[in-house]
Design a protein around this motif. Structure first.
Motif, PDB file in Angstrom:
ATOM      1  N   ILE A 148      -7.285  73.507 -39.095  1.00  0.00           N
ATOM      2  CA  ILE A 148      -7.942  73.420 -37.786  1.00  0.00           C
ATOM      3  C   ILE A 148      -8.252  71.944 -37.515  1.00  0.00           C
ATOM      4  O   ILE A 148      -8.762  71.234 -38.388  1.00  0.00           O
ATOM      5  CB  ILE A 148      -9.249  74.232 -37.757  1.00  0.00           C
ATOM      6  CG1 ILE A 148      -8.959  75.719 -37.905  1.00  0.00           C
ATOM      7  CG2 ILE A 148     -10.029  73.966 -36.467  1.00  0.00           C
ATOM      8  CD1 ILE A 148      -8.239  76.343 -36.741  1.00  0.00           C
ATOM      9  N   VAL A 149      -7.928  71.492 -36.311  1.00  0.00           N
ATOM     10  CA  VAL A 149      -8.261  70.132 -35.895  1.00  0.00           C
ATOM     11  C   VAL A 149      -9.161  70.218 -34.669  1.00  0.00           C
ATOM     12  O   VAL A 149      -8.747  70.708 -33.613  1.00  0.00           O
ATOM     13  CB  VAL A 149      -6.995  69.315 -35.555  1.00  0.00           C
ATOM     14  CG1 VAL A 149      -7.388  67.915 -35.087  1.00  0.00           C
ATOM     15  CG2 VAL A 149      -6.070  69.229 -36.757  1.00  0.00           C
ATOM     16  N   ALA A 150     -10.403  69.788 -34.805  1.00  0.00           N
ATOM     17  CA  ALA A 150     -11.335  69.733 -33.679  1.00  0.00           C
ATOM     18  C   ALA A 150     -11.077  68.449 -32.896  1.00  0.00           C
ATOM     19  O   ALA A 150     -11.101  67.356 -33.465  1.00  0.00           O
ATOM     20  CB  ALA A 150     -12.778  69.791 -34.173  1.00  0.00           C
ATOM     21  N   ASN A 151     -10.800  68.577 -31.624  1.00  0.00           N
ATOM     22  CA  ASN A 151     -10.408  67.429 -30.805  1.00  0.00           C
ATOM     23  C   ASN A 151     -11.527  66.395 -30.709  1.00  0.00           C
ATOM     24  O   ASN A 151     -12.681  66.726 -30.452  1.00  0.00           O
ATOM     25  CB  ASN A 151     -10.025  67.906 -29.399  1.00  0.00           C
ATOM     26  CG  ASN A 151      -9.519  66.776 -28.530  1.00  0.00           C
ATOM     27  OD1 ASN A 151      -8.718  65.961 -28.976  1.00  0.00           O
ATOM     28  ND2 ASN A 151      -9.971  66.725 -27.287  1.00  0.00           N
ATOM     29  N   LEU A 152     -11.179  65.131 -30.934  1.00  0.00           N
ATOM     30  CA  LEU A 152     -12.096  64.014 -30.709  1.00  0.00           C
ATOM     31  C   LEU A 152     -11.360  62.963 -29.885  1.00  0.00           C
ATOM     32  O   LEU A 152     -10.575  62.172 -30.418  1.00  0.00           O
ATOM     33  CB  LEU A 152     -12.590  63.413 -32.024  1.00  0.00           C
ATOM     34  CG  LEU A 152     -13.500  62.184 -31.880  1.00  0.00           C
ATOM     35  CD1 LEU A 152     -14.718  62.494 -31.021  1.00  0.00           C
ATOM     36  CD2 LEU A 152     -13.939  61.667 -33.242  1.00  0.00           C
ATOM     37  N   ASP A 153     -11.588  63.001 -28.587  1.00  0.00           N
ATOM     38  CA  ASP A 153     -10.987  62.046 -27.661  1.00  0.00           C
ATOM     39  C   ASP A 153     -11.800  60.761 -27.711  1.00  0.00           C
ATOM     40  O   ASP A 153     -12.968  60.731 -27.306  1.00  0.00           O
ATOM     41  CB  ASP A 153     -10.984  62.638 -26.257  1.00  0.00           C
ATOM     42  CG  ASP A 153     -10.260  61.764 -25.254  1.00  0.00           C
ATOM     43  OD1 ASP A 153      -9.928  60.613 -25.588  1.00  0.00           O
ATOM     44  OD2 ASP A 153     -10.025  62.239 -24.134  1.00  0.00           O
ATOM     45  N   LEU A 154     -11.187  59.686 -28.201  1.00  0.00           N
ATOM     46  CA  LEU A 154     -11.909  58.413 -28.321  1.00  0.00           C
ATOM     47  C   LEU A 154     -12.317  57.865 -26.960  1.00  0.00           C
ATOM     48  O   LEU A 154     -13.255  57.067 -26.876  1.00  0.00           O
ATOM     49  CB  LEU A 154     -11.033  57.397 -29.061  1.00  0.00           C
ATOM     50  CG  LEU A 154     -10.738  57.728 -30.527  1.00  0.00           C
ATOM     51  CD1 LEU A 154      -9.764  56.702 -31.109  1.00  0.00           C
ATOM     52  CD2 LEU A 154     -12.019  57.765 -31.360  1.00  0.00           C
ATOM     53  N   ASN A 155     -11.634  58.293 -25.896  1.00  0.00           N
ATOM     54  CA  ASN A 155     -12.004  57.845 -24.561  1.00  0.00           C
ATOM     55  C   ASN A 155     -13.336  58.438 -24.098  1.00  0.00           C
ATOM     56  O   ASN A 155     -13.912  57.992 -23.108  1.00  0.00           O
ATOM     57  CB  ASN A 155     -10.903  58.220 -23.572  1.00  0.00           C
ATOM     58  CG  ASN A 155      -9.572  57.599 -23.919  1.00  0.00           C
ATOM     59  OD1 ASN A 155      -9.331  56.427 -23.655  1.00  0.00           O
ATOM     60  ND2 ASN A 155      -8.696  58.378 -24.555  1.00  0.00           N
ATOM     61  N   CYS A 156     -13.797  59.474 -24.791  1.00  0.00           N
ATOM     62  CA  CYS A 156     -15.086  60.100 -24.467  1.00  0.00           C
ATOM     63  C   CYS A 156     -16.202  59.616 -25.392  1.00  0.00           C
ATOM     64  O   CYS A 156     -17.344  60.052 -25.247  1.00  0.00           O
ATOM     65  CB  CYS A 156     -14.964  61.623 -24.577  1.00  0.00           C
ATOM     66  SG  CYS A 156     -13.789  62.352 -23.431  1.00  0.00           S
TER      67      CYS A 156
END
Length: 433
Positions: A148-156
């Protein structure tokens, strides 16, 4: 039982998913003679566990303190689903004819899950187990893990966009006098990166002291805090070196100005926020190693972020992966290329189309859209940025830390698949030069 083969195959060739997605696959059973069974049961589970031994002093009956070893543990469950692919718990006995039998399974993941994580002192793990329910006999079981990969958008993440500028200074004592200062300045354009990128680090050393600096080290570290609550509450902190570069020496009275890069391998993102037992962060350690054991080194630490979506306005464009999918023997996808037109990527990325001449367009990054709600069919409230153009999808590569056994406490030693190698997979991008 004449069981020739019993395995779980995920339809996704990377066995990697995002929270909120639907997981599909097949349970394959191959037998050489007819067998009587009650049914085929499927169990899907996600959980976190921690465990390690601690030393503490306990007072004995004579009033003296003695060292005592104690094992502490922690457990957290995210979901636990079970249903029959064939038959039921109360079904009548049936006969399974010889040959190969394939039973598809499907289940929807919750929307708030931490990323997969493996370590000797704890893990966040997601598994599927298939059980052949046999009347009056021991059940036959097989198990497989998925990522499982929990999304981490660096732009946020506002801090990920900030530049890093650290000024370190130290003097060395010689008898009663202090030396002129050693100064080390470290700068980086941003603090946020994704696997596949390289940290570009500028170092300026001004050594006005009388001490030779043997080497200046730049070390990317993973800082993990494990927590336990049984039989008592305690924690332990581990500092794990991910990558390291160094340069030196710098003579007494000398200066040095240079740039070095740290390549970022496949890593879990800095967001285990939905896990209460394991905390994860990354930092860049700077250490100037002084000559002479009596001199203390100059040290500094800086928080950095590892994400799943790169910063839109930093570094070069992204190109598609060209490597073949690395799968276990027997997987239907073993020889297929990691091509964007092949539907094996975890869903959630915008559509990607190659150019008419067969080459791939060079485009800036984008954030994956949120998964759809399984009840309404509408996008969830998960944050997303759809203002960027489309980008090629990443590849999904194993992290360096692998588990040698999936066996759980009180689990049968004969479960097929428990002794298979497993390392979680995380998105890795390829950047143009």
């Amino acid at each position: 039982m004449g069981l020739d083969d019993f395995k779980i195959i995920f339809d996704n060739p990377w066995s990697t998913y995002y929270p909120g997605q639907t997981v599909t696959g097949r349970v394959v059973i191959k037998i050489n003679s007819a067998k009587k069974i009650r049914g085929i049961n499927c169990k899907i589970k996600g959980e976190a566990n921690t465990c390690w031994a601690t030393d503490r002093q306990e007072q004995n009956h004579e009033g003296r303190y003695e060292n005592e070893s104690q094992t502490v543990t922690g457990h957290e469950e995210y979901f636990n689903m079970q249903y029959y692919l064939l038959g039921s718990a109360n079904a009548s006995e049936m006969e399974l004819p010889p040959g190969e039998h394939v039973y598809p399974f499907t289940f929807s993941l919750p929307h708030s899950l931490p990323s997969s994580f493996e370590h000797d002192y704890g893990h966040i793990r997601y598994t599927v187990k298939a059980i052949i329910d046999r009347p009056w006999k021991f059940d036959q079981e097989t198990k497989a893990a998925f990522s499982i990969v929990a999304n981490l958008d660096l732009n946020c993440e506002g801090r990920a966009m900030e530049p890093l500028h650290q000024e370190l200074s130290k003097t060395f004592c010689c008898l009663c006098c202090g030396s002129a200062p050693l100064r080390v300045n470290v700068t980086m354009p941003v603090r946020g990166y994704v696997p596949g990128q390289a940290m570009s680090i500028r170092v300026n050393v001004d050594n006005q002291s009388g001490v030779i600096i043997e080497v200046v080290k730049l070390i990317l570290r993973k800082i993990v805090t494990f927590k336990a609550n049984n039989p008592r509450i305690c924690s332990r902190r581990e500092k794990i070196v991910i990558a390291e570069v160094s340069k030196g020496p710098v003579e007494a009275g000398g200066t040095s100005d240079y740039e070095q890069t740290l390549d970022i391998p496949a890593l879990p993102p800095s967001n285990l926020t939905n896990c209460g037992l394991i905390d994860l962060e990354y930092n860049l350690k700077v250490e100037a190693v002084a000559q002479g054991w009596w001199h203390r080194n100059l040290k500094g630490n800086n928080l950095v972020f590892i994400g799943t979506v790169p910063l839109a306005n930093y570094q070069s464009s992204i190109i598609p992966p060209v490597n073949k999918i690395d799968q276990q023997k027997g997987n239907d996808y073993q020889d297929k290329l990691a091509d964007p037109t092949y539907g094996g990527y975890p869903s959630g990325y915008p559509a990607f189309t190659n150019t008419t001449d067969g080459s791939y367009p060079s485009v800036p990054p984008t954030a994956p859209p949120p998964p759809l709600d399984n009840n309404t069919g509408n996008p969830t409230t998960q944050p997303s940025l759809n203002i960027y153009p489309n980008m090629p999808p990443p590849s999904y590569e194993e992290a360096g830390w692998a588990v040698r056994s999936l066996r759980e406490n009180n689990e049968n030693f004969h479960v097929i698949g428990n002794n298979n190698h497993f390392a979680p997979r995380y998105p890795v991008y390829k950047f143009s030069s």
